[in-house]
Design a protein around this motif. Sequence first.
Motif, PDB file in Angstrom:
ATOM      1  N   THR A  59      24.424   0.808  24.636  1.00 29.73           N
ATOM      2  CA  THR A  59      25.038   1.960  23.975  1.00 29.73           C
ATOM      3  C   THR A  59      24.022   2.667  23.092  1.00 29.73           C
ATOM      4  N   VAL A  60      23.260   1.901  22.335  1.00 27.41           N
ATOM      5  CA  VAL A  60      22.246   2.492  21.454  1.00 27.41           C
ATOM      6  C   VAL A  60      21.182   3.193  22.294  1.00 27.41           C
ATOM      7  N   TYR A  61      20.722   2.538  23.338  1.00 27.25           N
ATOM      8  CA  TYR A  61      19.722   3.136  24.209  1.00 27.25           C
ATOM      9  C   TYR A  61      20.282   4.385  24.901  1.00 27.25           C
ATOM     10  N   GLY A  62      21.542   4.326  25.322  1.00 31.55           N
ATOM     11  CA  GLY A  62      22.162   5.474  25.980  1.00 31.55           C
ATOM     12  C   GLY A  62      22.182   6.699  25.081  1.00 31.55           C
ATOM     13  N   LEU A  63      22.529   6.523  23.812  1.00 33.18           N
ATOM     14  CA  LEU A  63      22.524   7.648  22.872  1.00 33.18           C
ATOM     15  C   LEU A  63      21.104   8.165  22.663  1.00 33.18           C
ATOM     16  N   PHE A  64      20.164   7.243  22.478  1.00 33.06           N
ATOM     17  CA  PHE A  64      18.765   7.642  22.302  1.00 33.06           C
ATOM     18  C   PHE A  64      18.296   8.467  23.494  1.00 33.06           C
ATOM     19  N   ARG A  65      18.551   7.974  24.693  1.00 33.37           N
ATOM     20  CA  ARG A  65      18.103   8.650  25.913  1.00 33.37           C
ATOM     21  C   ARG A  65      18.777  10.006  26.083  1.00 33.37           C
ATOM     22  N   TYR A  66      20.083  10.053  25.839  1.00 32.97           N
ATOM     23  CA  TYR A  66      20.823  11.309  25.979  1.00 32.97           C
ATOM     24  C   TYR A  66      20.291  12.368  25.016  1.00 32.97           C
ATOM     25  N   TRP A  67      20.090  11.979  23.759  1.00 33.33           N
ATOM     26  CA  TRP A  67      19.584  12.930  22.757  1.00 33.33           C
ATOM     27  C   TRP A  67      18.144  13.316  23.034  1.00 33.33           C
ATOM     28  N   ARG A  68      17.370  12.430  23.643  1.00 29.15           N
ATOM     29  CA  ARG A  68      15.999  12.779  24.007  1.00 29.15           C
ATOM     30  C   ARG A  68      16.006  13.832  25.113  1.00 29.15           C
ATOM     31  N   ARG A  69      16.872  13.652  26.080  1.00 33.28           N
ATOM     32  CA  ARG A  69      16.928  14.580  27.215  1.00 33.28           C
ATOM     33  C   ARG A  69      17.489  15.949  26.841  1.00 33.28           C
ATOM     34  N   ASP A  70      18.464  15.994  25.927  1.00 32.92           N
ATOM     35  CA  ASP A  70      19.069  17.288  25.596  1.00 32.92           C
ATOM     36  C   ASP A  70      18.405  17.982  24.407  1.00 32.92           C
ATOM     37  N   GLY A  71      17.357  17.353  23.846  1.00 33.95           N
ATOM     38  CA  GLY A  71      16.599  18.000  22.780  1.00 33.95           C
ATOM     39  C   GLY A  71      17.162  17.818  21.387  1.00 33.95           C
ATOM     40  N   THR A  72      18.087  16.889  21.222  1.00 35.67           N
ATOM     41  CA  THR A  72      18.698  16.674  19.907  1.00 35.67           C
ATOM     42  C   THR A  72      17.686  16.157  18.890  1.00 35.67           C
ATOM     43  N   TRP A  73      16.825  15.215  19.259  1.00 32.42           N
ATOM     44  CA  TRP A  73      15.877  14.642  18.300  1.00 32.42           C
ATOM     45  C   TRP A  73      14.949  15.700  17.718  1.00 32.42           C
ATOM     46  N   PRO A  74      14.301  16.544  18.547  1.00 35.25           N
ATOM     47  CA  PRO A  74      13.448  17.588  17.951  1.00 35.25           C
ATOM     48  C   PRO A  74      14.247  18.588  17.116  1.00 35.25           C
ATOM     49  N   GLU A  75      15.473  18.887  17.542  1.00 34.33           N
ATOM     50  CA  GLU A  75      16.315  19.819  16.780  1.00 34.33           C
ATOM     51  C   GLU A  75      16.654  19.245  15.402  1.00 34.33           C
ATOM     52  N   LEU A  76      16.942  17.954  15.346  1.00 35.10           N
ATOM     53  CA  LEU A  76      17.207  17.311  14.052  1.00 35.10           C
ATOM     54  C   LEU A  76      15.990  17.410  13.141  1.00 35.10           C
ATOM     55  N   LEU A  77      14.814  17.173  13.703  1.00 36.32           N
ATOM     56  CA  LEU A  77      13.593  17.265  12.909  1.00 36.32           C
ATOM     57  C   LEU A  77      13.404  18.679  12.364  1.00 36.32           C
ATOM     58  N   ILE A  78      13.614  19.678  13.194  1.00 37.45           N
ATOM     59  CA  ILE A  78      13.480  21.072  12.765  1.00 37.45           C
ATOM     60  C   ILE A  78      14.463  21.381  11.634  1.00 37.45           C
ATOM     61  N   ARG A  79      15.701  20.933  11.777  1.00 38.20           N
ATOM     62  CA  ARG A  79      16.714  21.196  10.742  1.00 38.20           C
ATOM     63  C   ARG A  79      16.384  20.486   9.436  1.00 38.20           C
ATOM     64  N   LEU A  80      15.909  19.249   9.527  1.00 36.81           N
ATOM     65  CA  LEU A  80      15.540  18.517   8.318  1.00 36.81           C
ATOM     66  C   LEU A  80      14.328  19.152   7.637  1.00 36.81           C
ATOM     67  N   GLN A  81      13.371  19.618   8.421  1.00 40.00           N
ATOM     68  CA  GLN A  81      12.205  20.288   7.846  1.00 40.00           C
ATOM     69  C   GLN A  81      12.611  21.609   7.190  1.00 40.00           C
ATOM     70  N   ALA A  82      13.504  22.354   7.812  1.00 39.88           N
ATOM     71  CA  ALA A  82      13.965  23.621   7.236  1.00 39.88           C
ATOM     72  C   ALA A  82      14.697  23.370   5.910  1.00 39.88           C
ATOM     73  N   ARG A  83      15.494  22.296   5.882  1.00 38.39           N
ATOM     74  CA  ARG A  83      16.201  21.938   4.649  1.00 38.39           C
ATOM     75  C   ARG A  83      15.207  21.568   3.543  1.00 38.39           C
ATOM     76  N   ALA A  84      14.184  20.796   3.905  1.00 38.31           N
ATOM     77  CA  ALA A  84      13.178  20.409   2.911  1.00 38.31           C
ATOM     78  C   ALA A  84      12.386  21.623   2.427  1.00 38.31           C
ATOM     79  N   ASN A  85      12.045  22.521   3.330  1.00 40.54           N
ATOM     80  CA  ASN A  85      11.316  23.737   2.939  1.00 40.54           C
ATOM     81  C   ASN A  85      12.156  24.603   1.992  1.00 40.54           C
ATOM     82  N   ALA A  86      13.453  24.715   2.286  1.00 43.03           N
ATOM     83  CA  ALA A  86      14.334  25.505   1.439  1.00 43.03           C
ATOM     84  C   ALA A  86      14.465  24.892   0.045  1.00 43.03           C
ATOM     85  N   ALA A  87      14.386  23.571  -0.019  1.00 41.96           N
ATOM     86  CA  ALA A  87      14.489  22.883  -1.309  1.00 41.96           C
ATOM     87  C   ALA A  87      13.170  22.946  -2.087  1.00 41.96           C
ATOM     88  N   GLY A  88      12.117  23.365  -1.409  1.00 40.59           N
ATOM     89  CA  GLY A  88      10.817  23.491  -2.087  1.00 40.59           C
ATOM     90  C   GLY A  88      10.029  22.241  -1.942  1.00 40.59           C
TER      91      GLY A  88
END
Length: 88
Positions: A59-88
């Motif tokens: 189950t854990v691997y399935g979620l990891f693989r699914y999010w890797r294929r649909d681009g969720t992991w890079p999108e999360l990184l982009i959103r977290l970086q944008a949040r950090a940039n906005a916070a200064g």
Amino acid sequence: MGRGDLPDDQWAVLKPLLPVSVPGRPPLGRRKLIDGTRWRVRTGAPWRDLPSEYGPWQTVYGLFRYWRRDGTWPELLIRLQARANAAG
């Protein structure tokens, strides 16, 4: 909670950024699944050696693989970086 698991304050930041659950699937503890993924990446152990506290390794691997294929992991990184940039 394991020593490498996300603390409550970090989970509170990450949770709203996660994609909506797939309809028709029973809700799983996403926090545990993400912590399991983080454990596996941190240790480099095989997926099959994932501690049972994170749920079935498939189950854990399935979620990891699914999010890797649909681009969720890079999108999360982009959103977290944008949040950090906005916070200064």
